[in-house]
Design a protein around this motif. Structure first.
Motif, PDB file in Angstrom:
ATOM      1  N   ALA A   1       0.843  -1.200   0.000  1.00 46.72           N
ATOM      2  CA  ALA A   1       0.000   0.000   0.000  1.00 46.72           C
ATOM      3  C   ALA A   1       0.873   1.243   0.000  1.00 46.72           C
ATOM      4  N   VAL A   2       0.423   2.274  -0.688  1.00 48.51           N
ATOM      5  CA  VAL A   2       0.944   3.618  -0.504  1.00 48.51           C
ATOM      6  C   VAL A   2      -0.112   4.374   0.290  1.00 48.51           C
ATOM      7  N   SER A   3       0.312   5.057   1.343  1.00 47.49           N
ATOM      8  CA  SER A   3      -0.629   5.670   2.284  1.00 47.49           C
ATOM      9  C   SER A   3      -0.373   7.173   2.367  1.00 47.49           C
ATOM     10  N   PRO A   4      -1.102   7.950   1.571  1.00 47.72           N
ATOM     11  CA  PRO A   4      -0.850   9.389   1.537  1.00 47.72           C
ATOM     12  C   PRO A   4      -1.339  10.095   2.801  1.00 47.72           C
ATOM     13  N   GLY A   5      -0.673  11.205   3.089  1.00 47.55           N
ATOM     14  CA  GLY A   5      -1.204  12.168   4.035  1.00 47.55           C
ATOM     15  C   GLY A   5      -2.074  13.168   3.276  1.00 47.55           C
ATOM     16  N   TYR A   6      -2.210  14.361   3.821  1.00 51.48           N
ATOM     17  CA  TYR A   6      -3.023  15.376   3.155  1.00 51.48           C
ATOM     18  C   TYR A   6      -2.372  15.760   1.825  1.00 51.48           C
ATOM     19  N   THR A   7      -3.076  15.479   0.754  1.00 49.18           N
ATOM     20  CA  THR A   7      -2.549  15.689  -0.589  1.00 49.18           C
ATOM     21  C   THR A   7      -3.565  16.493  -1.400  1.00 49.18           C
ATOM     22  N   LEU A   8      -3.069  17.434  -2.168  1.00 48.12           N
ATOM     23  CA  LEU A   8      -3.943  18.254  -2.998  1.00 48.12           C
ATOM     24  C   LEU A   8      -4.555  17.383  -4.100  1.00 48.12           C
ATOM     25  N   SER A   9      -5.834  17.159  -4.007  1.00 48.84           N
ATOM     26  CA  SER A   9      -6.515  16.271  -4.949  1.00 48.84           C
ATOM     27  C   SER A   9      -7.974  16.709  -5.046  1.00 48.84           C
ATOM     28  N   ASP A  10      -8.687  16.076  -5.981  1.00 52.32           N
ATOM     29  CA  ASP A  10     -10.106  16.377  -6.096  1.00 52.32           C
ATOM     30  C   ASP A  10     -10.843  16.047  -4.799  1.00 52.32           C
ATOM     31  N   MET A  11     -10.414  14.994  -4.102  1.00 50.06           N
ATOM     32  CA  MET A  11     -11.080  14.599  -2.867  1.00 50.06           C
ATOM     33  C   MET A  11     -10.880  15.639  -1.769  1.00 50.06           C
ATOM     34  N   THR A  12      -9.644  16.091  -1.567  1.00 53.24           N
ATOM     35  CA  THR A  12      -9.412  17.055  -0.490  1.00 53.24           C
ATOM     36  C   THR A  12     -10.001  18.414  -0.828  1.00 53.24           C
ATOM     37  N   ARG A  13     -10.034  18.749  -2.109  1.00 55.15           N
ATOM     38  CA  ARG A  13     -10.571  20.062  -2.483  1.00 55.15           C
ATOM     39  C   ARG A  13     -12.069  20.171  -2.210  1.00 55.15           C
ATOM     40  N   GLN A  14     -12.776  19.045  -2.181  1.00 51.33           N
ATOM     41  CA  GLN A  14     -14.204  19.140  -1.863  1.00 51.33           C
ATOM     42  C   GLN A  14     -14.401  19.646  -0.435  1.00 51.33           C
ATOM     43  N   PHE A  15     -13.401  19.441   0.422  1.00 51.12           N
ATOM     44  CA  PHE A  15     -13.466  19.952   1.793  1.00 51.12           C
ATOM     45  C   PHE A  15     -12.862  21.346   1.916  1.00 51.12           C
ATOM     46  N   THR A  16     -11.681  21.553   1.307  1.00 47.66           N
ATOM     47  CA  THR A  16     -11.024  22.852   1.475  1.00 47.66           C
ATOM     48  C   THR A  16     -11.739  23.961   0.723  1.00 47.66           C
ATOM     49  N   ASP A  17     -12.433  23.629  -0.376  1.00 43.01           N
ATOM     50  CA  ASP A  17     -13.190  24.668  -1.082  1.00 43.01           C
ATOM     51  C   ASP A  17     -14.334  25.178  -0.212  1.00 43.01           C
ATOM     52  N   ALA A  18     -14.938  24.277   0.563  1.00 44.00           N
ATOM     53  CA  ALA A  18     -16.048  24.673   1.432  1.00 44.00           C
ATOM     54  C   ALA A  18     -15.559  25.283   2.734  1.00 44.00           C
ATOM     55  N   ARG A  19     -14.371  24.880   3.170  1.00 44.91           N
ATOM     56  CA  ARG A  19     -13.816  25.351   4.445  1.00 44.91           C
ATOM     57  C   ARG A  19     -12.348  25.727   4.232  1.00 44.91           C
ATOM     58  N   PRO A  20     -12.071  26.932   3.737  1.00 46.55           N
ATOM     59  CA  PRO A  20     -10.698  27.327   3.414  1.00 46.55           C
ATOM     60  C   PRO A  20      -9.739  27.228   4.592  1.00 46.55           C
ATOM     61  N   GLU A  21     -10.261  27.323   5.815  1.00 53.47           N
ATOM     62  CA  GLU A  21      -9.384  27.248   6.979  1.00 53.47           C
ATOM     63  C   GLU A  21      -8.776  25.868   7.166  1.00 53.47           C
ATOM     64  N   LEU A  22      -9.383  24.856   6.536  1.00 50.73           N
ATOM     65  CA  LEU A  22      -8.883  23.493   6.700  1.00 50.73           C
ATOM     66  C   LEU A  22      -7.463  23.343   6.188  1.00 50.73           C
ATOM     67  N   ARG A  23      -7.196  23.851   4.997  1.00 56.28           N
ATOM     68  CA  ARG A  23      -5.856  23.695   4.432  1.00 56.28           C
ATOM     69  C   ARG A  23      -4.821  24.314   5.349  1.00 56.28           C
ATOM     70  N   ARG A  24      -5.109  25.484   5.880  1.00 62.49           N
ATOM     71  CA  ARG A  24      -4.178  26.136   6.795  1.00 62.49           C
ATOM     72  C   ARG A  24      -3.935  25.268   8.029  1.00 62.49           C
ATOM     73  N   ARG A  25      -4.991  24.681   8.562  1.00 64.62           N
ATOM     74  CA  ARG A  25      -4.857  23.819   9.748  1.00 64.62           C
ATOM     75  C   ARG A  25      -4.043  22.573   9.422  1.00 64.62           C
ATOM     76  N   TRP A  26      -4.334  21.953   8.298  1.00 68.05           N
ATOM     77  CA  TRP A  26      -3.604  20.738   7.927  1.00 68.05           C
ATOM     78  C   TRP A  26      -2.119  21.017   7.714  1.00 68.05           C
TER      79      TRP A  26
END
Length: 266
Positions: free
Chosen positions: A197-222
């Protein structure tokens, strides 16, 4: 090699992959497409399996980028029959699959006490059952050949609980993926298949953007919680995927390689 990008982390350094047929589920975009391109740069003949409209065109674009055979095909990872048909089609057009990357996945943010059961089931169906069914369909071709490498896509969420988001279903599904990886590794090792397995951490992707687009503060926290101070780029995974798929990892199986900028060290 044609299509190589300097500094991508996956230049053609694994000559044994030249001509190998690689199948990437969830290969129509995001991390899956990035991994597919990385394998293409290694000389693999790549099949992208995805439900996204236009995956056929994406496969044609990949063939143009690499100058090698590639294809895109619609496939539902939660449907065993659909996957079997897709792998049969890949084998007919490209040859026996030797590499599988299971990048199809979804996430949901929900308070556990209120999460609808159908949402829970959908996350588990795609992430965990979909991984198993893809591995099963791949094995039907690779086991008789006596050689193959599976790279499942786990997550650092398999071993830690991410904050501040509530994602019990996602965390549970990825923990399941990583233990499934170990289970299949032990079962199939005597028959020539490696499973890691490859096990990513927080990575800029379509999946993470669905959260950070709605909550911009998330990326800063991560980013604040990550020792390297940034989110990962999809290309940060390329070298690990190419290594695990190749004979350079011929004595590596059942492992989950975390690529998280140090997040899980804290």
């Amino acid at each position: 090699m044609s299509g190589a990008r300097p500094g991508s982390g996956a230049e053609a350094v694994h000559p044994d992959l030249a001509g190998a047929v690689a199948v990437v589920t969830g290969g129509g975009r995001g991390l899956g497409l990035s991994m597919a391109r990385a394998l293409g740069r290694q000389g693999c003949h790549v099949a992208l399996l995805d439900l996204l409209p236009g995956v056929e065109d994406t496969g044609a674009e990949l063939a143009s980028e690499t100058g090698l055979p590639a294809l895109g095909r619609g496939a539902d990872v939660t449907d065993a029959g659909d996957l079997r048909a897709a792998f049969d089609a890949v084998a007919e057009r490209l040859g026996t699959p030797r590499v599988l990357v299971t990048a199809a996945g979804i996430a949901a943010w929900a308070d556990a006490e209120d999460q609808p059961p159908e949402q829970w089931r959908r996350v588990l169906d795609v992430n965990l059952t979909g991984t198993f069914l893809a591995c099963q369909a791949f094995a039907r071709h690779a086991l008789p050949a006596g050689r193959g490498a599976v790279v499942t896509v786990g997550s650092m969420s398999a071993s830690i609980v991410n904050v501040p988001q509530h994602q019990a279903a996602y965390n549970a599904s990825k923990a399941g993926v990583e233990h499934l990886t170990r289970s299949l590794a032990v079962e199939w090792a005597p028959r020539g298949l490696r499973v890691n397995a490859v096990s990513p951490g927080y990575t800029l992707s379509d999946m993470t953007r669905q959260f950070t687009d709605a909550r911009p503060e998330l990326r800063r926290r991560w980013e604040e919680l990550t020792p390297m101070g940034r989110m990962g780029e999809p290309s940060d995974l390329d070298g690990v995927v190419a290594f695990l798929a190749s004979d350079a990892a011929r004595f590596v199986t059942g492992q989950a390689i975390v690529v998280d900028g140090g997040y899980t060290l804290l």
